[in-house]
Every structure is written in C-alpha cells, then in structure tokens.
Enzyme design. Structure first.
Site, mmCIF file in Angstrom:
data_model
loop_
_atom_site.group_PDB
_atom_site.id
_atom_site.type_symbol
_atom_site.label_atom_id
_atom_site.label_comp_id
_atom_site.label_asym_id
_atom_site.label_seq_id
_atom_site.Cartn_x
_atom_site.Cartn_y
_atom_site.Cartn_z
ATOM 1 N N GLU A 126 -5.572 -8.299 0.345
ATOM 2 C CA GLU A 126 -6.263 -7.997 1.604
ATOM 3 C C GLU A 126 -7.703 -7.607 1.308
ATOM 4 O OE1 GLU A 126 -4.527 -5.024 4.212
ATOM 5 O OE2 GLU A 126 -2.509 -5.821 3.920
ATOM 6 N N GLU A 129 0.802 -1.233 0.000
ATOM 7 C CA GLU A 129 0.000 0.000 0.000
ATOM 8 C C GLU A 129 0.838 1.287 0.000
ATOM 9 O OE1 GLU A 129 -4.028 -1.687 2.173
ATOM 10 O OE2 GLU A 129 -2.702 -0.384 3.334
#
Length: 469
Positions: A373, A165
C-alpha cells in the site's frame, strides 16, 4: 524511467472497506460492524461500512475497473466472518466461499494475479467476545482459519498476506481504542495483542509450509505499516536515538522477530522493562517469548511486505512522569514539517519511501520487497481531474526509481492504495484514496476513473514513467 517488469501494476482493497452486504447471505458480524453501529462519533458522521462500495453485489463493476487499468495484481482481503460467521470452521458459509471463488477465478481468467489478505482489521465479533487478540486462544483459531483458506483457495492463489498492519491494529484497536474493537488498555493491550498476532502469523506460515507449500508453491508474509521517522535535528544524538527507538517500536517490533531471530528488538525490551519498573509493575509489561517460540517465529515470511504513506520528524521526549503508553515507553514525540502538503494525516513526503526501502534492505538482509500500500487522499468532495494528487504519485515513482537503480533495493511489486474510494476507518467516506471515484449517494455506486487512474494505467502499459514535459 523504466521499471523492472511488472513492478507497478497492483491495487488493493479490503473487505470491510468496500464490500458492504454486512448481514447478507449468512455473513456474521465483525468488530467494525459493532464499533460503527454503536455510534458515539468515533467515525466521521457515524458512517458505517454496511453498504460501502457495494462490492459484494458489484464485483463485476470492480472487475471492469481492474481490466480498464490493465492491472497485473489485485490485492483483496477475505471477510473472515463472511466465510466463517462465528470465526471457527464449525460452520462454513458456502455463499461466502462462492463469492471469493468467483473473484479469484475472474482475476485469473483476465490474467491478473490475486494477492489475498486473510485478515484486514475485521475480526469476527464472536471471537472478540471471547477475548479477541488479547486471548492466546486466538492463535489456534487463526491458524485453522488460515488453513481453511489455503485448502479452499490455495490451488489458485500464490501470494498470501496473513495479517494487514498488525502494528496499527494493536496500537489503535487494543491500546488507544480508536479503532474497533475499541479496547483501551493503554500501555498493555497493544503489546499483548501483538504478542499473540506474531505467534498466530508464525503458526499460519508453518501450516502453509508443512501442509500446502509443496503442492501449491505459494508465498506467505504479513504487511507492516511504517511512518518513516526522521530525526528532527540530524546532528543531535538524542534525536538520532529517538528516531531509532521510533522505528524499533513501530516497525522492528514485528519485523525483527519474524525476519531475523524470533525476538523483539533489545531497545524495545529494555525501554518497556525500565518504564514498567518505574511504574511499580512486578515485571515488564511486554511478555517474553520462550526459546521454543523464538524458533517457531524466526524466518516465517517469504517476502517483505511494507505499507508507506508518510514521514514524521521525531524528537526525544523524556518520560519523566513515567506515564503509560507506547509513545511514552519509546520516549519520543512525532510531528510534521508545516511546509509538507497533504490531506489529513498523510503529509506528502516522497523521499521517506526511499529511506524506508533502504532501511529494510540494510536491516533485513536485502529481501524481496512488496509495497502493498502507498497512496494519497483527497478531501470530499474530490476533483475527478486530480492532477495535483497524481504529482504526489509521480514524485514517489521517481524515488522508487532511485531506490531500485541507484540503491539496488530488491523491490518487486508496487500497489497504490486503492482501487476505489472506500470506507477509510475513522475518517468514514470523508477521505478519498481511490483511483476510481465512487458516488456513495447513488444506490448504483457508479465507479468513474480519476485522472490518476488513467496515468497509472499508462505506467503499467509502458512499464515506467514518462518524464514531465
């Protein structure tokens, strides 16, 4: 509802969130150690990851959970400062190497594929002291760290994530300053960090490609976070364009250079240049890639890894005062529908994941996609019988089923966040995403399966979802 073989079967964790042992066996401090130890209520109740789930000493307990579920994949991250205490290969901490060797070997012995993240928010403090991601020097240091991991573990690891991320970390860590290292350089810091992260990722990919791929035969990518941006009024051209800017700034900012052509989206470049001019900057606050750099960055991912939790409505918001900031550059406002249920920032919007998968398919030439995720938290104290939470997962799996079978999205792996309740960054231990409950008050940190864990195991076993009775 049958899924492709081995689609659902992954669970992730991240080093700082679960390991603890923050100063054990020669580990150097990372930016989250510093950030949490400074206090100041930036984290819920000034909690820290000093002990967390204790996974550094309780790996055997984690392995039991993994086996109990029948996982096919386990994604974990390496604590950079546990391996290399000052972030460089000048000193290697053998006890750190031993720890990750054991995890990898135990997973393989039990038929579980390791998916390894090199960097999940926990930069060695020694590197931050030298400028961290705001300094171009980090590019070579990251590349050397990546090469060290490829050479040390790559004979057994086939799937690598370089950076987790980066879009979240740049905005939260270097622009707004809400995440470690807590640098608040609004309107400039996030872009500068991103510029260096993209180049660092690309360098590491090329190192793998030229030095390790032929022998190790693995794959390398990075994991991008995305909140699906839905126009508030689908009939409003202004809102449609605002939603396009939202995904350009948040997601395509990283994905387009890496997957398409080595450069930022045109909309992003023009918006930031225009705002910079209004603000009196001599040039754009967004750095430019050289032609050489564009060639180096283009095509540096072997699969598309994405992380989805929620959706927001987007409306156009003109930046009349020429204020500094990423949202201000994008001229957008984000908000939730009051009817969406959820906990904290995660509003439950299962249809958003299908829209996002289709966007990736259409924009990025139908790549192989891994959802690295996706999850739903419970507030603390949580319910062990989390049937309501499982319903959120079930609805999500229905959307994945449609994306695969109706839309023909090339989805090959799904990982629910997370194996364990853990340290959830600014939320500390107040939000519980684990499929296993962890009692943080008990020194033994016992792991107990939620109902969700048992249901997830059924999906893995049956390779699909049983229709509700």
């Amino acid at each position: 509802m049958a899924f492709p073989a081995d689609l659902v079967g992954g669970l992730p964790t991240a080093a700082y969130q679960v390991e603890g042992g923050w100063d054990a066996d020669g580990r150097g401090p990372c930016v989250w150690d510093t950030f949490t130890h400074q206090g100041g209520e930036r984290v819920f109740k000034n909690q820290t990851g000093d002990v967390a789930c204790g996974s550094y000493t309780l790996w055997e307990e984690d392995l039991k959970c993994i086996k109990q579920l029948g996982l096919t994949h386990y994604r974990f991250s390496i604590s950079w400062s546990r391996l290399l205490p000052d972030g460089t290969t000048g000193f290697i901490n053998q006890k750190g190497v031993d720890y990750y060797n054991k995890i990898i070997d135990d997973l393989l012995t039990n038929g579980v594929t390791p998916v390894v993240t090199l960097y999940h928010f926990d930069l060695p403090q020694a590197l931050e002291d030298q400028g961290g991601w705001l300094s171009e020097a980090i590019i070579e240091v990251f590349d050397k760290y990546a090469q060290f991991c490829f050479s040390t573990f790559g004979n057994r690891v086939r799937q690598w994530i370089t950076i987790n991320e980066p879009n979240v970390l740049c905005a939260m860590g270097y622009d707004l300053g809400f995440f470690a290292p807590g640098v608040s350089q609004i309107g400039t810091g996030g872009y500068q960090a991103a510029h260096n992260m993209i180049k660092a990722h690309a360098r590491a990919w090329h190192s793998y490609d030229s030095l390790f791929r032929e022998k190790q035969k693995g794959m390398v990518s990075l994991s991008l976070f995305c909140i699906w941006p839905q126009p508030e009024n689908p009939n409003s051209v202004l809102d449609q364009k605002a939603a396009e800017r939202a995904i350009n700034f948040q997601f395509d900012f990283f994905a387009k250079p890496i997957f398409i052509d080595g450069d930022y989206p045109e909309l992003v470049k023009s918006q930031i240049a225009s705002m910079s001019e209004k603000q009196g900057y001599p040039s754009s606050r967004l750095s430019k890639f050289t032609e050489e750099e564009k060639k180096m960055i283009k095509g540096t991912a072997d699969f598309f890894a994405v992380q989805y939790y929620t959706t927001r409505f987007i409306r156009h918001k003109e930046n009349k005062e020429a204020e500094l900031g990423i949202l201000q550059d994008a001229e957008i406002e984000l908000f939730s529908d009051p009817s969406w249920k959820g906990v904290g920032w995660v509003r439950v919007v299962p249809w958003g994941i299908r829209k996002l998968l289709n966007y990736i398919k259409d924009t990025y030439n139908n790549p192989v996609i891994y959802i690295t995720e996706n999850g739903f938290p419970q507030d603390d104290p949580p319910s062990i019988d989390d049937t309501q939470r499982w319903e959120c997962f079930r609805q999500t799996f229905e959307e994945l089923f449609k994306a695969i079978h109706v839309d023909k999205v090339n989805l090959q792996l799904y990982c629910a966040w997370s194996l364990l309740d853990n340290f959830e960054w600014n939320d500390g231990y107040s939000k519980r995403f684990g499929l296993f409950h962890v009692d943080f008050e008990d020194p033994a940190k016992p792991r107990v399966p939620y109902t969700s864990a048992k249901e997830y195991a059924k999906i893995i076993r049956n390779n699909g979802l049983e229709r509700p009775q």
